[in-house]
Design a protein around this motif. Structure first.
Motif, PDB file in Angstrom:
ATOM      1  N   ILE A  97       0.836  -1.205   0.000  1.00 20.25           N
ATOM      2  CA  ILE A  97       0.000   0.000   0.000  1.00 20.25           C
ATOM      3  C   ILE A  97       0.863   1.243   0.000  1.00 20.25           C
ATOM      4  CG2 ILE A  97      -1.670   1.329   1.353  1.00 20.25           C
ATOM      5  CD1 ILE A  97      -2.806  -1.313   2.317  1.00 20.25           C
ATOM      6  N   GLN A  98       0.538   2.173  -0.896  1.00 20.45           N
ATOM      7  CA  GLN A  98       1.188   3.481  -0.928  1.00 20.45           C
ATOM      8  C   GLN A  98       0.243   4.494  -0.290  1.00 20.45           C
ATOM      9  OE1 GLN A  98       4.382   3.919  -2.064  1.00 20.45           O
ATOM     10  NE2 GLN A  98       4.470   1.699  -2.283  1.00 20.45           N
ATOM     11  N   ASN A  99       0.238   5.731  -0.780  1.00 15.81           N
ATOM     12  CA  ASN A  99      -0.549   6.770  -0.118  1.00 15.81           C
ATOM     13  C   ASN A  99      -2.044   6.542  -0.271  1.00 15.81           C
ATOM     14  OD1 ASN A  99      -0.092   7.670  -3.011  1.00 15.81           O
ATOM     15  ND2 ASN A  99      -1.473   9.285  -2.348  1.00 15.81           N
ATOM     16  N   GLU A 115       6.638  -3.894  -7.413  1.00 16.00           N
ATOM     17  CA  GLU A 115       7.030  -2.486  -7.411  1.00 16.00           C
ATOM     18  C   GLU A 115       7.840  -2.106  -8.638  1.00 16.00           C
ATOM     19  OE1 GLU A 115       8.863   0.786  -4.250  1.00 16.00           O
ATOM     20  OE2 GLU A 115       9.170  -1.355  -3.923  1.00 16.00           O
ATOM     21  N   THR A 116       8.505  -3.066  -9.268  1.00 16.56           N
ATOM     22  CA  THR A 116       9.365  -2.766 -10.412  1.00 16.56           C
ATOM     23  C   THR A 116       8.619  -2.807 -11.742  1.00 16.56           C
ATOM     24  OG1 THR A 116      10.014  -5.091 -10.652  1.00 16.56           O
ATOM     25  CG2 THR A 116      11.352  -3.708  -9.195  1.00 16.56           C
ATOM     26  N   ASP A 117       7.354  -3.215 -11.734  1.00 11.74           N
ATOM     27  CA  ASP A 117       6.568  -3.323 -12.962  1.00 11.74           C
ATOM     28  C   ASP A 117       5.526  -2.220 -13.004  1.00 11.74           C
ATOM     29  OD1 ASP A 117       5.109  -3.961 -15.171  1.00 11.74           O
ATOM     30  OD2 ASP A 117       4.709  -6.036 -14.611  1.00 11.74           O
ATOM     31  N   PRO A 118       5.699  -1.179 -13.859  1.00  6.17           N
ATOM     32  CA  PRO A 118       4.743  -0.066 -13.914  1.00  6.17           C
ATOM     33  C   PRO A 118       3.325  -0.509 -14.260  1.00  6.17           C
ATOM     34  CG  PRO A 118       6.756   0.477 -15.106  1.00  6.17           C
ATOM     35  CD  PRO A 118       6.817  -0.986 -14.788  1.00  6.17           C
ATOM     36  N   LEU A 119       3.184  -1.654 -14.951  1.00  6.20           N
ATOM     37  CA  LEU A 119       1.860  -2.106 -15.358  1.00  6.20           C
ATOM     38  C   LEU A 119       1.071  -2.709 -14.208  1.00  6.20           C
ATOM     39  CD1 LEU A 119       2.754  -3.761 -18.792  1.00  6.20           C
ATOM     40  CD2 LEU A 119       1.889  -1.449 -18.363  1.00  6.20           C
ATOM     41  N   CYS A 120       1.719  -2.967 -13.074  1.00  4.55           N
ATOM     42  CA  CYS A 120       1.048  -3.598 -11.930  1.00  4.55           C
ATOM     43  C   CYS A 120       0.398  -2.590 -10.987  1.00  4.55           C
ATOM     44  CB  CYS A 120       2.043  -4.453 -11.144  1.00  4.55           C
ATOM     45  SG  CYS A 120       2.525  -5.975 -11.999  1.00  4.55           S
ATOM     46  N   CYS A 141       0.260   5.104 -14.991  1.00  9.66           N
ATOM     47  CA  CYS A 141       1.700   4.838 -14.944  1.00  9.66           C
ATOM     48  C   CYS A 141       2.047   4.295 -13.562  1.00  9.66           C
ATOM     49  CB  CYS A 141       2.507   6.116 -15.226  1.00  9.66           C
ATOM     50  SG  CYS A 141       2.252   7.403 -13.983  1.00  9.66           S
ATOM     51  N   GLY A 142       3.293   3.840 -13.416  1.00  8.09           N
ATOM     52  CA  GLY A 142       3.800   3.376 -12.126  1.00  8.09           C
ATOM     53  C   GLY A 142       5.221   3.849 -11.961  1.00  8.09           C
ATOM     54  N   ARG A 143       5.919   3.286 -11.007  1.00 10.82           N
ATOM     55  CA  ARG A 143       7.327   3.626 -10.817  1.00 10.82           C
ATOM     56  C   ARG A 143       8.195   2.855 -11.814  1.00 10.82           C
ATOM     57  NH1 ARG A 143       5.919   3.719  -5.166  1.00 10.82           N
ATOM     58  NH2 ARG A 143       6.370   5.747  -4.251  1.00 10.82           N
ATOM     59  N   ASN A 144       9.129   3.562 -12.426  1.00 15.60           N
ATOM     60  CA  ASN A 144      10.109   2.927 -13.303  1.00 15.60           C
ATOM     61  C   ASN A 144      11.451   2.713 -12.612  1.00 15.60           C
ATOM     62  OD1 ASN A 144       8.295   4.831 -15.215  1.00 15.60           O
ATOM     63  ND2 ASN A 144       8.829   2.940 -16.274  1.00 15.60           N
ATOM     64  N   HIS A 145      11.712   3.539 -11.581  1.00 15.76           N
ATOM     65  CA  HIS A 145      12.985   3.467 -10.863  1.00 15.76           C
ATOM     66  C   HIS A 145      12.718   3.570  -9.368  1.00 15.76           C
ATOM     67  CE1 HIS A 145      13.647   5.523 -14.769  1.00 15.76           C
ATOM     68  NE2 HIS A 145      14.640   4.662 -14.886  1.00 15.76           N
ATOM     69  N   ASP A 146      13.585   2.988  -8.589  1.00 17.69           N
ATOM     70  CA  ASP A 146      13.513   3.136  -7.146  1.00 17.69           C
ATOM     71  C   ASP A 146      13.719   4.602  -6.784  1.00 17.69           C
ATOM     72  OD1 ASP A 146      13.365   2.505  -4.465  1.00 17.69           O
ATOM     73  OD2 ASP A 146      15.528   2.172  -4.303  1.00 17.69           O
ATOM     74  N   LEU A 162      -2.825  12.446 -10.315  1.00 11.30           N
ATOM     75  CA  LEU A 162      -1.658  11.622 -10.033  1.00 11.30           C
ATOM     76  C   LEU A 162      -0.405  12.370 -10.454  1.00 11.30           C
ATOM     77  CD1 LEU A 162      -0.769   8.694  -9.098  1.00 11.30           C
ATOM     78  CD2 LEU A 162      -0.518   8.201 -11.539  1.00 11.30           C
ATOM     79  N   LEU A 163       0.513  12.536  -9.492  1.00 11.70           N
ATOM     80  CA  LEU A 163       1.802  13.170  -9.776  1.00 11.70           C
ATOM     81  C   LEU A 163       2.878  12.103  -9.839  1.00 11.70           C
ATOM     82  CD1 LEU A 163       3.413  16.316  -8.220  1.00 11.70           C
ATOM     83  CD2 LEU A 163       4.646  14.148  -8.127  1.00 11.70           C
ATOM     84  N   LYS A 164       3.699  12.170 -10.881  1.00 13.51           N
ATOM     85  CA  LYS A 164       4.861  11.290 -10.972  1.00 13.51           C
ATOM     86  C   LYS A 164       6.086  12.105 -11.343  1.00 13.51           C
ATOM     87  CE  LYS A 164       7.051   7.467 -13.405  1.00 13.51           C
ATOM     88  NZ  LYS A 164       6.947   6.420 -14.440  1.00 13.51           N
ATOM     89  N   GLN A 165       7.182  11.891 -10.613  1.00 10.90           N
ATOM     90  CA  GLN A 165       8.472  12.425 -11.018  1.00 10.90           C
ATOM     91  C   GLN A 165       9.465  11.280 -11.184  1.00 10.90           C
ATOM     92  OE1 GLN A 165      11.119  14.700  -8.370  1.00 10.90           O
ATOM     93  NE2 GLN A 165      11.496  16.108 -10.066  1.00 10.90           N
ATOM     94  N   CYS A 166      10.128  11.269 -12.333  1.00 12.71           N
ATOM     95  CA  CYS A 166      11.163  10.277 -12.583  1.00 12.71           C
ATOM     96  C   CYS A 166      12.429  10.678 -11.842  1.00 12.71           C
ATOM     97  CB  CYS A 166      11.429  10.165 -14.083  1.00 12.71           C
ATOM     98  SG  CYS A 166      12.774   9.034 -14.499  1.00 12.71           S
ATOM     99  N   LYS A 167      12.960   9.780 -11.035  1.00  8.82           N
ATOM    100  CA  LYS A 167      14.157  10.065 -10.247  1.00  8.82           C
ATOM    101  C   LYS A 167      15.368  10.318 -11.135  1.00  8.82           C
ATOM    102  CE  LYS A 167      16.457  10.252  -6.348  1.00  8.82           C
ATOM    103  NZ  LYS A 167      16.211  11.336  -5.371  1.00  8.82           N
ATOM    104  N   VAL A 168      15.413   9.699 -12.302  1.00 11.93           N
ATOM    105  CA  VAL A 168      16.573   9.807 -13.184  1.00 11.93           C
ATOM    106  C   VAL A 168      16.549  11.098 -14.005  1.00 11.93           C
ATOM    107  CG1 VAL A 168      17.808   8.739 -15.105  1.00 11.93           C
ATOM    108  CG2 VAL A 168      16.817   7.307 -13.301  1.00 11.93           C
ATOM    109  N   THR A 169      15.412  11.378 -14.653  1.00 12.01           N
ATOM    110  CA  THR A 169      15.327  12.545 -15.548  1.00 12.01           C
ATOM    111  C   THR A 169      14.799  13.799 -14.853  1.00 12.01           C
ATOM    112  OG1 THR A 169      13.069  12.027 -16.264  1.00 12.01           O
ATOM    113  CG2 THR A 169      14.895  10.978 -17.456  1.00 12.01           C
ATOM    114  N   LYS A 170      14.168  13.632 -13.681  1.00  9.13           N
ATOM    115  CA  LYS A 170      13.505  14.705 -12.922  1.00  9.13           C
ATOM    116  C   LYS A 170      12.245  15.237 -13.612  1.00  9.13           C
ATOM    117  CE  LYS A 170      16.580  17.807 -11.687  1.00  9.13           C
ATOM    118  NZ  LYS A 170      17.180  18.862 -10.835  1.00  9.13           N
TER     119      LYS A 170
END
Length: 277
Positions: A97-99, A115-120, A141-146, A162-170
């Motif tokens: 469970i997340q937020n 957690e590593t599969d955005p489709l889940c 979408c889901g998380r692509n990176h830790d 839904l807000l998403k920020q990619c840790k790699v690209t910002k």
């Protein structure tokens, strides 16, 4: 008052402490204290919802016999009692469970099997009327990176964002649902609402809180030292940033709260005590 968690419950705040929680409406200056039913460790107060009868609070904790399977309890404000709730197999007990988001009396969670599969990634809800956990809809979408930020919110009072920020690209993306949320998750359609990809975007640490005003995004987040900042973004760029100097402690809890006139729910004992006074 030292808090361990702070939850926006869509017109009320849930302020969690080590020995219980406070339900608070800062706009009205009202609050009520909820005591824990036992000294169980690792208890998580999830949020507040309601059915046709009363306001209710949901909390969960790892099971004793099966630590990976969460046990749940529901607190009824009207009767001041905790009720055991054992999820049916597969109805959400073992889901990560997340937020949590509270909307129209129902609680919704961002969940995932992997957690590593955005489709889940999907949204699961708890219906207080039926007492069931139900898979509601998929996420766009889901998380692509830790370390990716992924935060569900309420948009314009009756929809999801839904807000998403990619840790790699910002890069930051915002999705919203096209229509207001009802009981049928099959009707949910997500649309990309805004994107930010300029090089001066901040890193959003520690579960950022946010709200959307027209075409601007307002975000509260901590930087890498734990200092809280307010960021305003628009037109694919960072418009302004303000450090919150009044907060001394690092990594403070924060959430979005829209002032409301909803009174804090109270139990029968509190009402009787007030009448006697």
């Amino acid at each position: 008052m030292e808090l361990t968690n702070l939850v926006d419950c869509n017109e009320l705040l849930l302020c969690v402490r080590k020995k219980g929680a406070v339900v608070w409406n800062p706009w009205l200056g009202e609050s009520t204290w909820i005591e824990l039913w036992s000294r169980l460790s690792r208890i998580k107060f999830q949020g507040i919802g309601y059915d046709s009868k009363t306001y209710k609070l949901v909390a969960n904790y790892p099971g004793i016999k099966y630590p990976t399977f969460d046990m749940w309890k529901i607190y009824e404000f009207a009767s001041n009692v905790w009720i055991n709730h054992e999820p049916e197999p597969g109805d959400g007990g073992s889901i990560n469970i997340q937020n949590v988001v509270s909307l129209n009396g129902t609680l919704y969670w961002v969940c995932f099997h992997d957690e590593t599969d955005p489709l889940c990634y999907h949204i699961r809800k708890f219906d207080f009327s039926s007492g069931l956990f139900i898979r509601f809809c998929d996420l766009p979408c889901g998380r692509n990176h830790d370390g990716d930020a992924l935060v569900l919110g309420v948009f314009r009072g009756d929809r999801f964002s839904l807000l998403k920020q990619c840790k790699v690209t910002k890069k930051i993306g915002i999705w919203v649902t096209e229509n207001k949320i009802n009981e049928n998750g099959a009707d949910v359609v997500w649309m990309n609402f805004m994107n930010f990809s300029s090089p001066d975007l901040p890193d959003l640490y520690s579960k950022p809180s946010y709200f959307i005003e027209d075409k601007r995004l307002v975000v509260c987040s901590c930087n890498d030292t734990g200092r809280a900042w307010i960021y305003i973004l628009g037109d694919n760029k960072l418009i302004s940033k303000t450090r919150i100097d009044c907060v001394v402690d690092p990594w403070p809890l924060h959430c979005t709260f829209i002032p409301s006139l909803v009174p804090v729910p109270r139990g029968r004992r509190e009402e009787l005590a007030e009448l006697q006074v």
